[in-house]
Design a protein around this motif. Structure first.
Motif, PDB file in Angstrom:
ATOM      1  N   ILE A  80       0.852  -1.183   0.000  1.00 39.02           N
ATOM      2  CA  ILE A  80       0.000   0.000   0.000  1.00 39.02           C
ATOM      3  C   ILE A  80       0.890   1.235   0.000  1.00 39.02           C
ATOM      4  N   ARG A  81       0.688   2.065  -1.016  1.00 42.52           N
ATOM      5  CA  ARG A  81       1.512   3.260  -1.148  1.00 42.52           C
ATOM      6  C   ARG A  81       0.706   4.323  -1.891  1.00 42.52           C
ATOM      7  N   ASP A  82       0.817   5.566  -1.465  1.00 39.04           N
ATOM      8  CA  ASP A  82       0.116   6.687  -2.110  1.00 39.04           C
ATOM      9  C   ASP A  82      -1.366   6.402  -2.322  1.00 39.04           C
ATOM     10  N   GLN A  83      -2.012   5.874  -1.299  1.00 42.15           N
ATOM     11  CA  GLN A  83      -3.459   5.607  -1.352  1.00 42.15           C
ATOM     12  C   GLN A  83      -3.841   4.537  -2.376  1.00 42.15           C
ATOM     13  N   THR A  84      -2.852   3.792  -2.864  1.00 40.95           N
ATOM     14  CA  THR A  84      -3.206   2.715  -3.786  1.00 40.95           C
ATOM     15  C   THR A  84      -2.661   1.388  -3.265  1.00 40.95           C
ATOM     16  N   GLN A  99       1.204  -8.128 -12.408  1.00 39.83           N
ATOM     17  CA  GLN A  99       1.211  -7.247 -13.575  1.00 39.83           C
ATOM     18  C   GLN A  99       0.104  -6.198 -13.503  1.00 39.83           C
ATOM     19  N   GLN A 100      -0.979  -6.562 -12.844  1.00 42.20           N
ATOM     20  CA  GLN A 100      -2.116  -5.653 -12.797  1.00 42.20           C
ATOM     21  C   GLN A 100      -1.746  -4.340 -12.119  1.00 42.20           C
ATOM     22  N   LYS A 101      -2.308  -3.252 -12.612  1.00 42.95           N
ATOM     23  CA  LYS A 101      -1.958  -1.947 -12.073  1.00 42.95           C
ATOM     24  C   LYS A 101      -2.534  -1.775 -10.664  1.00 42.95           C
ATOM     25  N   ALA A 102      -1.975  -0.812  -9.930  1.00 42.58           N
ATOM     26  CA  ALA A 102      -2.419  -0.574  -8.561  1.00 42.58           C
ATOM     27  C   ALA A 102      -3.870  -0.098  -8.549  1.00 42.58           C
ATOM     28  N   ILE A 103      -4.588  -0.457  -7.483  1.00 43.65           N
ATOM     29  CA  ILE A 103      -6.003  -0.085  -7.408  1.00 43.65           C
ATOM     30  C   ILE A 103      -6.228   0.905  -6.277  1.00 43.65           C
ATOM     31  N   SER A 104      -7.233   1.764  -6.436  1.00 47.53           N
ATOM     32  CA  SER A 104      -7.546   2.732  -5.397  1.00 47.53           C
ATOM     33  C   SER A 104      -9.036   3.071  -5.365  1.00 47.53           C
ATOM     34  N   GLY A 105      -9.769   2.815  -6.417  1.00 49.47           N
ATOM     35  CA  GLY A 105     -11.184   3.161  -6.478  1.00 49.47           C
ATOM     36  C   GLY A 105     -12.062   2.102  -5.834  1.00 49.47           C
ATOM     37  N   ASN A 107     -14.472  -0.724  -4.976  1.00 49.66           N
ATOM     38  CA  ASN A 107     -14.873  -1.952  -5.672  1.00 49.66           C
ATOM     39  C   ASN A 107     -13.857  -2.440  -6.705  1.00 49.66           C
ATOM     40  N   GLU A 108     -12.773  -1.709  -6.882  1.00 48.14           N
ATOM     41  CA  GLU A 108     -11.728  -2.239  -7.762  1.00 48.14           C
ATOM     42  C   GLU A 108     -11.101  -3.449  -7.081  1.00 48.14           C
ATOM     43  N   THR A 109     -10.677  -4.415  -7.877  1.00 49.93           N
ATOM     44  CA  THR A 109     -10.140  -5.638  -7.285  1.00 49.93           C
ATOM     45  C   THR A 109      -8.857  -6.071  -7.984  1.00 49.93           C
ATOM     46  N   ILE A 110      -8.031  -6.754  -7.224  1.00 51.98           N
ATOM     47  CA  ILE A 110      -6.932  -7.511  -7.809  1.00 51.98           C
ATOM     48  C   ILE A 110      -7.194  -8.961  -7.428  1.00 51.98           C
ATOM     49  N   VAL A 111      -7.149  -9.829  -8.389  1.00 52.91           N
ATOM     50  CA  VAL A 111      -7.444 -11.224  -8.129  1.00 52.91           C
ATOM     51  C   VAL A 111      -6.233 -12.068  -8.468  1.00 52.91           C
ATOM     52  N   CYS A 112      -5.879 -12.937  -7.524  1.00 48.10           N
ATOM     53  CA  CYS A 112      -4.843 -13.922  -7.808  1.00 48.10           C
ATOM     54  C   CYS A 112      -5.560 -15.267  -7.871  1.00 48.10           C
ATOM     55  N   LEU A 113      -5.830 -15.729  -9.060  1.00 50.90           N
ATOM     56  CA  LEU A 113      -6.659 -16.926  -9.198  1.00 50.90           C
ATOM     57  C   LEU A 113      -6.025 -18.199  -8.640  1.00 50.90           C
ATOM     58  N   GLN A 120      -9.758  -6.254  -2.538  1.00 50.60           N
ATOM     59  CA  GLN A 120     -10.794  -5.358  -3.020  1.00 50.60           C
ATOM     60  C   GLN A 120     -10.799  -4.063  -2.228  1.00 50.60           C
ATOM     61  N   VAL A 121     -10.936  -2.951  -2.933  1.00 52.65           N
ATOM     62  CA  VAL A 121     -11.016  -1.651  -2.274  1.00 52.65           C
ATOM     63  C   VAL A 121     -12.438  -1.448  -1.792  1.00 52.65           C
ATOM     64  N   ALA A 122     -12.569  -0.981  -0.560  1.00 53.86           N
ATOM     65  CA  ALA A 122     -13.911  -0.806  -0.007  1.00 53.86           C
ATOM     66  C   ALA A 122     -14.083   0.585   0.570  1.00 53.86           C
ATOM     67  N   GLY A 123     -15.317   0.841   0.868  1.00 59.83           N
ATOM     68  CA  GLY A 123     -15.872   2.003   1.540  1.00 59.83           C
ATOM     69  C   GLY A 123     -15.032   3.260   1.662  1.00 59.83           C
ATOM     70  N   GLY A 124     -15.241   4.220   0.798  1.00 56.98           N
ATOM     71  CA  GLY A 124     -14.599   5.515   0.970  1.00 56.98           C
ATOM     72  C   GLY A 124     -15.467   6.404   1.839  1.00 56.98           C
TER      73      GLY A 124
END
Lengths: 134, 167
Positions: A80-84, A99-105, A107-113, A120-124
């Protein structure tokens, strides 16, 4: 067995139906894309789940490296860095999540299948209005 | 006299080899959009070509065998499962659309691209038990349309040029 390649639908490259089909699909995709982007409010924390079960929750305000362990073995590292939040390491062969880009919004998700890890990013606290005001 | 089944076996072998080469080429191209799973789908040229020039049954066999072999050669067990989910759904959608005989090669290919992505995403959502990853659906749909369009044009040109010679 053999089908003729000289059917009427093959000879012409783009028939009328084809153009309509492509236009409808392109318009639908464009609308979906735009509507999805608008709802992207900034998130406040990330929730990590493994196999559908909650593993941990981390604030986006605190910069840190979080090792994600399954049965005592570190399978992924979330940074976690710079709010992402970004997956910076994984033990799986394809490393698509890294490879996936950093998430911050929200409901954005990164999945490692392979490891079934979902970040998953939650509740702002901020509403969508603040995003525009920024 | 020409033995028909031998002839067909040889042809299917050639198509399978071509599909595998496409898989290999694709595994070399770093084609990346920020969302995992987006690929050009070069092998779909072969599937579409076969769908039009050889037959649905043959196209299906080559498609499935290709996925399993390519998975062992260039991927892993996971990539086989995901490719199968996408490949089967994509094949079904393309066959149905082709049967209607109302559309040309490009829409059939677009449908294939879109449903390939839907199939993979649906399976991914099932496996990780997180339905929020459908958040990526719009991106994947758009990607499916773009790649399907390009592949459709390529496949259409192949069918126009060599389609008549494939027996």
């Amino acid at each position: 067995m053999r089908r003729s390649a000289e059917g009427p639908e093959v000879k012409k490259r783009f028939g009328r139906n084809d153009r309509i089909f492509i236009a409808v699909f392109a318009a639908a995709a464009a609308m979906l894309l735009l509507s999805g982007r608008w709802r992207l409010a900034p998130g406040a924390r990330v929730v990590v789940t493994i196999d559908g079960e909650r593993y941990g929750e981390y604030s986006l305000d605190r910069e840190q490296e979080i090792p994600i362990r399954i049965d005592g073995v570190t399978t992924n590292v979330l940074t976690i860095r710079d709010q992402t939040a970004d997956m910076t390491w994984a033990d799986c062969p394809d490393r698509l999540c890294v490879q996936q880009k950093a998430i911050s919004g929200e409901n954005e998700t990164i999945v490692c299948l392979p490891n079934r890890v979902v970040v998953q990013v939650a509740g702002g606290k901020e509403s969508g209005l603040d995003t525009i005001a920024k | 006299m020409r033995n028909k089944s031998v002839y067909k076996t040889a042809y299917l072998g050639v198509f399978l080899a071509l599909a595998l080469v496409f898989s290999y080429v694709e595994s070399l191209i770093p084609f990346y959009f920020g969302v995992p799973g987006v690929k050009l789908g070069l092998t779909n040229i072969v599937v579409v070509l076969m769908l039009y020039c050889v037959g649905a049954k043959e196209a299906f066999v080559v498609s499935v065998v290709r996925i399993v072999l390519a998975g062992f050669l260039f991927g892993n067990l996971f990539s086989i499962i995901y490719s199968l989910a996408g490949g089967l759904l994509s094949f079904l959608a393309m066959t149905v659309l082709r049967r209607t005989e109302k559309f040309g090669v490009v829409p059939v290919s677009i449908c294939g691209g879109v449903f390939h992505n839907i199939g993979q995403l649906a399976l991914a959502a099932l496996i990780v038990e997180n339905y929020h990853i459908f958040y990526y659906m719009p991106v994947l749909l758009a990607a499916g349309i773009v790649t399907g369009f390009l592949i459709g044009i390529a496949a259409g040109e192949c069918i126009l040029r060599i389609g008549g010679r494939i027996k």
